[in-house]
Each structure stands twice: as structure tokens, then as C-alpha cells.
Design a protein around this motif. Structure first.
Motif, PDB file in Angstrom:
ATOM      1  N   LYS A  67       0.839  -1.197   0.000  1.00 33.63           N
ATOM      2  CA  LYS A  67       0.000   0.000   0.000  1.00 33.63           C
ATOM      3  C   LYS A  67       0.873   1.246   0.000  1.00 33.63           C
ATOM      4  O   LYS A  67       1.735   1.407   0.851  1.00 33.63           O
ATOM      5  N   PRO A  68       0.651   2.150  -0.952  1.00 33.87           N
ATOM      6  CA  PRO A  68       1.446   3.388  -0.965  1.00 33.87           C
ATOM      7  C   PRO A  68       0.923   4.405   0.058  1.00 33.87           C
ATOM      8  O   PRO A  68      -0.238   4.347   0.485  1.00 33.87           O
ATOM      9  N   ILE A  69       1.758   5.354   0.408  1.00 35.51           N
ATOM     10  CA  ILE A  69       1.316   6.510   1.183  1.00 35.51           C
ATOM     11  C   ILE A  69       0.312   7.306   0.334  1.00 35.51           C
ATOM     12  O   ILE A  69       0.445   7.390  -0.885  1.00 35.51           O
ATOM     13  N   GLY A  70      -0.702   7.864   0.971  1.00 35.29           N
ATOM     14  CA  GLY A  70      -1.652   8.703   0.256  1.00 35.29           C
ATOM     15  C   GLY A  70      -2.789   7.947  -0.397  1.00 35.29           C
ATOM     16  O   GLY A  70      -3.473   8.499  -1.274  1.00 35.29           O
ATOM     17  N   VAL A  71      -2.990   6.698   0.015  1.00 34.85           N
ATOM     18  CA  VAL A  71      -4.085   5.885  -0.504  1.00 34.85           C
ATOM     19  C   VAL A  71      -4.922   5.401   0.679  1.00 34.85           C
ATOM     20  O   VAL A  71      -4.375   5.013   1.716  1.00 34.85           O
ATOM     21  N   ILE A  72      -6.250   5.429   0.528  1.00 34.75           N
ATOM     22  CA  ILE A  72      -7.156   5.066   1.607  1.00 34.75           C
ATOM     23  C   ILE A  72      -7.331   3.553   1.670  1.00 34.75           C
ATOM     24  O   ILE A  72      -7.553   2.904   0.646  1.00 34.75           O
ATOM     25  N   THR A  73      -7.245   2.988   2.879  1.00 34.29           N
ATOM     26  CA  THR A  73      -7.497   1.560   3.064  1.00 34.29           C
ATOM     27  C   THR A  73      -9.001   1.353   3.208  1.00 34.29           C
ATOM     28  O   THR A  73      -9.551   1.281   4.307  1.00 34.29           O
ATOM     29  N   SER A  74      -9.670   1.288   2.063  1.00 38.83           N
ATOM     30  CA  SER A  74     -11.118   1.173   2.030  1.00 38.83           C
ATOM     31  C   SER A  74     -11.538   0.692   0.652  1.00 38.83           C
ATOM     32  O   SER A  74     -10.735   0.680  -0.285  1.00 38.83           O
ATOM     33  N   GLY A  80     -13.782  10.983  -2.520  1.00 39.98           N
ATOM     34  CA  GLY A  80     -13.239  10.771  -3.851  1.00 39.98           C
ATOM     35  C   GLY A  80     -11.756  10.485  -3.902  1.00 39.98           C
ATOM     36  O   GLY A  80     -11.150  10.534  -4.977  1.00 39.98           O
ATOM     37  N   ARG A  81     -11.154  10.146  -2.764  1.00 39.11           N
ATOM     38  CA  ARG A  81      -9.729   9.854  -2.743  1.00 39.11           C
ATOM     39  C   ARG A  81      -9.462   8.433  -3.261  1.00 39.11           C
ATOM     40  O   ARG A  81     -10.336   7.573  -3.240  1.00 39.11           O
ATOM     41  N   LEU A  82      -8.250   8.208  -3.710  1.00 36.23           N
ATOM     42  CA  LEU A  82      -7.854   6.915  -4.237  1.00 36.23           C
ATOM     43  C   LEU A  82      -7.860   5.879  -3.114  1.00 36.23           C
ATOM     44  O   LEU A  82      -7.360   6.124  -2.022  1.00 36.23           O
ATOM     45  N   THR A  83      -8.425   4.699  -3.394  1.00 37.33           N
ATOM     46  CA  THR A  83      -8.467   3.615  -2.415  1.00 37.33           C
ATOM     47  C   THR A  83      -7.590   2.461  -2.877  1.00 37.33           C
ATOM     48  O   THR A  83      -7.213   2.361  -4.055  1.00 37.33           O
ATOM     49  N   GLU A  92     -11.183  -8.877 -11.258  1.00 33.35           N
ATOM     50  CA  GLU A  92     -12.614  -8.816 -11.550  1.00 33.35           C
ATOM     51  C   GLU A  92     -13.467  -8.998 -10.303  1.00 33.35           C
ATOM     52  O   GLU A  92     -14.557  -8.431 -10.196  1.00 33.35           O
ATOM     53  N   GLU A  93     -12.986  -9.796  -9.358  1.00 31.45           N
ATOM     54  CA  GLU A  93     -13.766 -10.068  -8.157  1.00 31.45           C
ATOM     55  C   GLU A  93     -13.843  -8.826  -7.259  1.00 31.45           C
ATOM     56  O   GLU A  93     -12.925  -8.023  -7.229  1.00 31.45           O
ATOM     57  N   ARG A  94     -14.937  -8.704  -6.539  1.00 36.03           N
ATOM     58  CA  ARG A  94     -15.078  -7.620  -5.563  1.00 36.03           C
ATOM     59  C   ARG A  94     -14.357  -8.040  -4.284  1.00 36.03           C
ATOM     60  O   ARG A  94     -14.666  -9.074  -3.695  1.00 36.03           O
ATOM     61  N   VAL A  95     -13.381  -7.247  -3.862  1.00 37.00           N
ATOM     62  CA  VAL A  95     -12.579  -7.586  -2.689  1.00 37.00           C
ATOM     63  C   VAL A  95     -12.593  -6.424  -1.699  1.00 37.00           C
ATOM     64  O   VAL A  95     -13.030  -5.322  -2.018  1.00 37.00           O
ATOM     65  N   PHE A  96     -12.085  -6.689  -0.512  1.00 36.87           N
ATOM     66  CA  PHE A  96     -11.984  -5.665   0.523  1.00 36.87           C
ATOM     67  C   PHE A  96     -10.666  -5.844   1.266  1.00 36.87           C
ATOM     68  O   PHE A  96     -10.087  -6.942   1.276  1.00 36.87           O
ATOM     69  N   PRO A  97     -10.135  -4.782   1.878  1.00 37.02           N
ATOM     70  CA  PRO A  97      -8.873  -4.887   2.611  1.00 37.02           C
ATOM     71  C   PRO A  97      -9.058  -5.606   3.942  1.00 37.02           C
ATOM     72  O   PRO A  97     -10.094  -5.484   4.590  1.00 37.02           O
ATOM     73  N   VAL A  98      -8.037  -6.342   4.334  1.00 42.06           N
ATOM     74  CA  VAL A  98      -8.032  -7.047   5.618  1.00 42.06           C
ATOM     75  C   VAL A  98      -7.310  -6.159   6.621  1.00 42.06           C
ATOM     76  O   VAL A  98      -6.101  -5.962   6.531  1.00 42.06           O
ATOM     77  N   GLY A  99      -8.053  -5.596   7.565  1.00 40.68           N
ATOM     78  CA  GLY A  99      -7.448  -4.650   8.496  1.00 40.68           C
ATOM     79  C   GLY A  99      -7.239  -3.301   7.819  1.00 40.68           C
ATOM     80  O   GLY A  99      -7.868  -2.986   6.809  1.00 40.68           O
ATOM     81  N   ARG A 100      -6.324  -2.522   8.378  1.00 50.09           N
ATOM     82  CA  ARG A 100      -6.190  -1.139   7.920  1.00 50.09           C
ATOM     83  C   ARG A 100      -4.760  -0.639   8.083  1.00 50.09           C
ATOM     84  O   ARG A 100      -4.058  -1.021   9.014  1.00 50.09           O
ATOM     85  N   LEU A 101      -4.347   0.195   7.130  1.00 49.92           N
ATOM     86  CA  LEU A 101      -3.135   0.988   7.267  1.00 49.92           C
ATOM     87  C   LEU A 101      -3.530   2.444   7.082  1.00 49.92           C
ATOM     88  O   LEU A 101      -4.326   2.772   6.192  1.00 49.92           O
ATOM     89  N   ASP A 102      -2.959   3.330   7.892  1.00 55.18           N
ATOM     90  CA  ASP A 102      -3.296   4.749   7.830  1.00 55.18           C
ATOM     91  C   ASP A 102      -2.947   5.349   6.468  1.00 55.18           C
ATOM     92  O   ASP A 102      -2.116   4.825   5.728  1.00 55.18           O
ATOM     93  N   TYR A 103      -3.549   6.490   6.191  1.00 51.76           N
ATOM     94  CA  TYR A 103      -3.324   7.229   4.945  1.00 51.76           C
ATOM     95  C   TYR A 103      -1.835   7.469   4.708  1.00 51.76           C
ATOM     96  O   TYR A 103      -1.336   7.340   3.585  1.00 51.76           O
TER      97      TYR A 103
END
Length: 234
Positions: A67-74, A80-83, A92-103
Motif C-alpha cells: 500500500k502506498p502513502i496517500g491511498v485510503i485503506t477502504s 473521492g480519494r484513491l483507495t 474482476e472479483e469484488r474484494v476488501f482490505p483485511v485490516g487497515r493501514l493509515d493514509y
């Protein structure tokens, strides 16, 4: 099947996130807003989450990302920020992040559509080790490293014992590796603030024995079957 597990099994969100969506009134069963987290879904039920009708479970997929800096873990962002999901350009599959890293934090992040996998890695009882590389301004003393190792109060919560190793140090800055198994909001930053230091750079470099490796910021790869099995068995 309990409704949070059903939502997770459909690849929409983790069980914990599903509980939050239920509490927020964003889940409907047969057209009615669901407010019973213990509800058991039956075959004929139609379940909608945030207006999306859940379909049969998709093929389970698992990714590791830097995960780069400046990207939302969501999955989405109302500003409208980059996730992190936006970076998965060929998935193609719908996925979600496991846990979170700050912006402003970079490093290893898993993404999946497997709610059980996410639950295993994020539930506090499973005590999954996560290693962070931390750069701070100034030269930290052995005494303050000792405090970090034994646990510090980060505002109503005292952290568990941590492994803290000094990797390199000068008078101007120090680099440390910190291993924790908890995942409180901004925990690493708050730990260093508790002993008087601001964090200049923060990167997660491993989860369990899965390392960030040579992934560049924004790059991702599929987890291998052996890695998936290892993480599920932790």
C-alpha cells in the motif's frame, strides 16, 4: 447462517465490518432494514447491503499489496480519494482490505473476498504478529525502548508487550523495527508519541511470516496456496 457470516461469505466485507453495517442500518433482509446482528439467514431470504443485492459467493481470491502513502485503506471513499481497491486494475472479483493501514502509512496489506480469512487475521484473540519499520526524529534512549517493549498507555489503552529493535541510529534519526499483535487505530504512532517521539515514516514489512518482499508501492500479487493455508492455520 448468521447474517454477518453470510455477508462475509458473499465477499462483501469482513464479519466485523458486516456488524458495523448492520448497526448503521445499511443492511436489509427481504426489503426491511435489519437491526438484529444475530439474525440467521435462510435460503429464501434476499439480503441487500448498501443497496447491493448479495449474490452467490464468488471464487475466493487473496492478494498481498504494498500500500502506498496517500491511498485510503477502504473499498470506497466519500471524498473521492484513491483507495487500495482502485489499484487492483485487473481484478474482476469484488474484494476488501483485511485490516487497515493509515493514509500516511505504507506497506503490506492483504485484500480478499473471503470473510473467514479476514476474521482469522483481524480478531484480537488470534494474536497475529505484524512487523513495522519506523523512522523517528532524534535518538531514542534504551529506557524509552524499554517502555515500548513493556507496554505504554496510548490513551485509555495500555499496549501489550512488543518487540522493539533498533536497526540504525544517528543523532538526527533512528530506525526501529516494532512487532505487535494488536491493531488499535494509529497504534504505532501513538506508542511513540507516548514516549515523546513523532513518527516520520512508517511501513509494515510483514504479517506473520509473509513478508513485503520486493513489491513496489502500488504493486500486488496473489498469495500462494501455501501462504493462504499458513495464514488460515495461525
Amino acid at each position: 447462517m448468521r447474517i454477518n457470516k453470510y455477508i462475509a461469505g458473499a465477499g462483501y466485507a469482513s464479519r466485523r465490518k458486516a456488524d458495523e453495517l448492520i448497526q448503521a442500518g445499511k443492511v436489509k433482509v427481504n426489503g426491511l432494514t435489519m437491526n438484529e446482528p444475530g439474525y440467521d439467514v435462510v435460503t429464501c431470504d434476499v439480503v441487500e447491503v448498501e443497496g447491493h443485492k448479495l449474490e452467490a459467493s464468488e471464487k475466493k481470491v487473496y492478494f498481498a499489496m504494498n500500500k502506498p502513502i496517500g491511498v485510503i485503506t477502504s473499498v470506497t471513499d466519500d471524498k473521492g480519494r484513491l483507495t487500495v481497491v482502485d489499484l487492483l486494475t485487473d481484478v474482476e472479483e469484488r474484494v476488501f482490505p483485511v485490516g487497515r493501514l493509515d493514509y500516511n502509512t505504507s506497506g503490506l496489506l492483504f485484500l480478499t473476498n473471503d470473510g473467514d480469512f479476514a476474521y482469522k487475521l483481524t480478531h484480537p484473540k488470534n494474536r497475529v504478529d505484524k512487523v513495522y519499520r519506523v523512522r523517528i526524529a532524534g535518538n531514542i534512549s534504551k529506557e524509552k525502548i524499554g517502555k515500548l517493549r513493556h507496554g505504554v498507555d496510548i490513551g485509555g489503552f495500555v499496549t501489550s508487550r512488543a518487540r522493539v529493535d533498533l536497526v540504525e541510529g544517528t543523532r538526527r534519526s533512528n530506525v526501529l523495527e516494532v512487532t505487535i499483535h494488536e491493531g488499535k487505530n494509529r497504534q504505532i504512532r501513538r506508542m511513540f508519541e507516548a514516549v515523546g517521539y513523532g513518527v516520520e515514516e512508517l511501513e509494515r514489512i510483514s504479517i506473520g511470516n509473509i513478508k513485503l518482499g520486493h513489491l513496489k508501492p502500488g504493486q500486488y500479487r496473489k498469495l500462494t496456496q501455501s501462504e493462504i493455508e499458513y495464514l488460515m492455520d495461525m
